[in-house]
Scaffold this motif. Structure first.
Motif: not given
Length: 127
Positions: A9-12, A52-57, A89-94, A110-112
């Motif tokens: 899991y990565s951030l920034e 990402l577009a298909r996953h998020l929207f 897809p993952l339970a809490d993100g991708i 993660n989703d955010s």
């Protein structure tokens, strides 16, 4: 094909268009705190944007992705350039998975962060 690197899991996360516009640099901070970067072809960046577009929207995906132009594939003799992208897809993100001619790499988002990544990618592709 072997799995070259899993960043966890990565951030920034960020993505920028590099040089003449036919490559992008995707990077972030890995789960262990190290910074990482990957070079994406224009086609790989477009594929990531599409997925990402298909996953998020999902409800608006057909309208959103209809404006996406196509890009040619680069030669397979460039082992460090990511040529193909998918997300799972993952339970809490991708799980973002990139393929090079030398192997593959993966990063969990993660989703955010996936929303932020899509926004940054959309801006980078528009510049």
């Amino acid at each position: 094909m072997t799995l070259n690197r899993v960043y966890g899991y990565s951030l920034e996360l960020y993505i920028v268009r590099k040089g003449g516009g036919d490559t992008f640099v995707l990077g972030g901070v890995a789960q262990d705190g190290t910074r990482w970067t990957r070079v994406l072809s224009k086609r790989a960046a477009q594929m990531l944007w599409f997925h990402l577009a298909r996953h998020l929207f999902p409800a608006d995906a057909d309208d959103v992705t209809a404006s996406l132009p196509t890009a040619i594939m680069r030669g397979i003799n460039l082992p460090s350039i990511t040529q193909h992208m998918v997300i799972e897809p993952l339970a809490d993100g991708i799980d973002v998975i990139g393929y090079t001619s030398a192997g593959m790499w993966a990063v969990q988002v993660n989703d955010s962060e996936s929303q932020k990544l899509w926004t940054a990618l959309d801006q980078a592709m528009s510049s």
